[in-house]
Design a protein around this motif. Structure first.
Motif, PDB file in Angstrom:
ATOM      1  N   ASN A   3     -23.579  36.515  71.657  1.00  0.00           N
ATOM      2  CA  ASN A   3     -25.043  36.409  71.683  1.00  0.00           C
ATOM      3  C   ASN A   3     -25.650  36.901  70.375  1.00  0.00           C
ATOM      4  O   ASN A   3     -26.580  36.293  69.836  1.00  0.00           O
ATOM      5  CB  ASN A   3     -25.593  37.208  72.868  1.00  0.00           C
ATOM      6  N   LEU A   4     -25.124  37.994  69.849  1.00  0.00           N
ATOM      7  CA  LEU A   4     -25.652  38.528  68.594  1.00  0.00           C
ATOM      8  C   LEU A   4     -25.352  37.599  67.423  1.00  0.00           C
ATOM      9  O   LEU A   4     -26.188  37.418  66.537  1.00  0.00           O
ATOM     10  CB  LEU A   4     -25.101  39.935  68.326  1.00  0.00           C
ATOM     11  N   THR A   7     -27.758  34.764  67.527  1.00  0.00           N
ATOM     12  CA  THR A   7     -29.074  35.244  67.112  1.00  0.00           C
ATOM     13  C   THR A   7     -29.153  35.345  65.591  1.00  0.00           C
ATOM     14  O   THR A   7     -30.138  34.924  64.971  1.00  0.00           O
ATOM     15  CB  THR A   7     -29.360  36.616  67.750  1.00  0.00           C
ATOM     16  N   ILE A  14     -31.689  41.544  64.932  1.00  0.00           N
ATOM     17  CA  ILE A  14     -30.948  42.266  65.962  1.00  0.00           C
ATOM     18  C   ILE A  14     -31.096  43.775  65.755  1.00  0.00           C
ATOM     19  O   ILE A  14     -31.429  44.232  64.668  1.00  0.00           O
ATOM     20  CB  ILE A  14     -29.447  41.899  65.965  1.00  0.00           C
ATOM     21  N   ALA A 153     -31.895  40.013  69.818  1.00  0.00           N
ATOM     22  CA  ALA A 153     -30.765  40.537  70.594  1.00  0.00           C
ATOM     23  C   ALA A 153     -30.551  42.001  70.240  1.00  0.00           C
ATOM     24  O   ALA A 153     -30.927  42.449  69.151  1.00  0.00           O
ATOM     25  CB  ALA A 153     -29.491  39.734  70.311  1.00  0.00           C
ATOM     26  N   TYR A 155     -27.603  45.415  70.942  1.00  0.00           N
ATOM     27  CA  TYR A 155     -26.303  45.859  71.447  1.00  0.00           C
ATOM     28  C   TYR A 155     -26.389  47.356  71.729  1.00  0.00           C
ATOM     29  O   TYR A 155     -26.597  48.152  70.809  1.00  0.00           O
ATOM     30  CB  TYR A 155     -25.198  45.566  70.422  1.00  0.00           C
TER      31      TYR A 155
END
Length: 201
Positions: A3-4, A7, A14, A153, A155
């Motif tokens: 996902n990152l 993005t 991010i 995104a 994390y």
């Protein structure tokens, strides 16, 4: 991770962990994304955005001028929180370098940050994930919700940043001489222990 990467490839921003603090970043080769980082953070355009890479080999993506002295310094402290000023490659966005054409880069000691850069095959912008004037953040719960809303995104899984001090920023001024521009996680004592002559700006 997937996902990152998507993005970043889309030119969005991010928030991700580094070995020192949470970082706000983007694909460092995308000029509009770099401008968005500076704009959202409220960072002066005259203050270059710092970079991280995921391996020694990736230094070639940041600079075309890699001396034996630079490699010696890097090999003593990378991966880890020592950011080194290097002459920026001309194809990189102007927001990454100062008026003399220099940018700062480090091979991040955080496993996720380094792997993200390696998989993207690009350097990452890595400025602290906070609005200018606010304190930097090392814990997920301390991230500003307003900043989170502005990125594509995030994390949040461990290992989390170690916190305390940011990376130390240095400039090579001789084969074994360094000038410390910002004191941080790598101390002057550690630099001296590796045989470098140190001055502090």
């Amino acid at each position: 991770m997937h996902n990152l990467l998507k993005t970043l490839e889309a030119g969005e921003l991010i928030i991700y962990p580094t070995e020192t603090l949470y970082g706000l970043g983007c694909d460092a080769t995308k000029e509009k994304a770099c401008a968005l980082v500076a704009d959202i953070k409220g960072r002066a355009g005259s203050k270059p955005l710092p970079l991280i890479i995921g391996s020694m080999e990736m230094l070639n993506l940041v600079s075309n001028e890699i001396s034996s002295s630079l490699l010696n310094l890097a090999k003593n402290f990378w991966p880890g929180p020592l950011s080194i000023l290097v002459k920026a490659a001309p194809e990189l966005p102007s927001l990454l370098s100062d008026e003399d054409g220099y940018t700062s880069v480090r091979w991040s000691g955080h496993p996720f940050a380094a792997e993200l850069s390696r998989r993207l095959k690009k350097p990452l912008v890595s400025t602290s994930a906070n609005f200018s004037g606010k304190p930097p953040v090392a814990l997920p719960e301390d991230l500003d919700p307003e900043l989170i809303d502005k990125v594509g995104a995030i994390y949040l899984d461990p290992p989390w940043p170690k916190g305390d001090k940011p990376s130390t920023v240095v400039r090579l001024i001789g084969s074994s001489q360094v000038e410390v521009l910002r004191q941080g996680a790598v101390t002057v004592t550690k630099l001296c222990e590796k045989g470098f002559t140190v001055s502090v700006k």
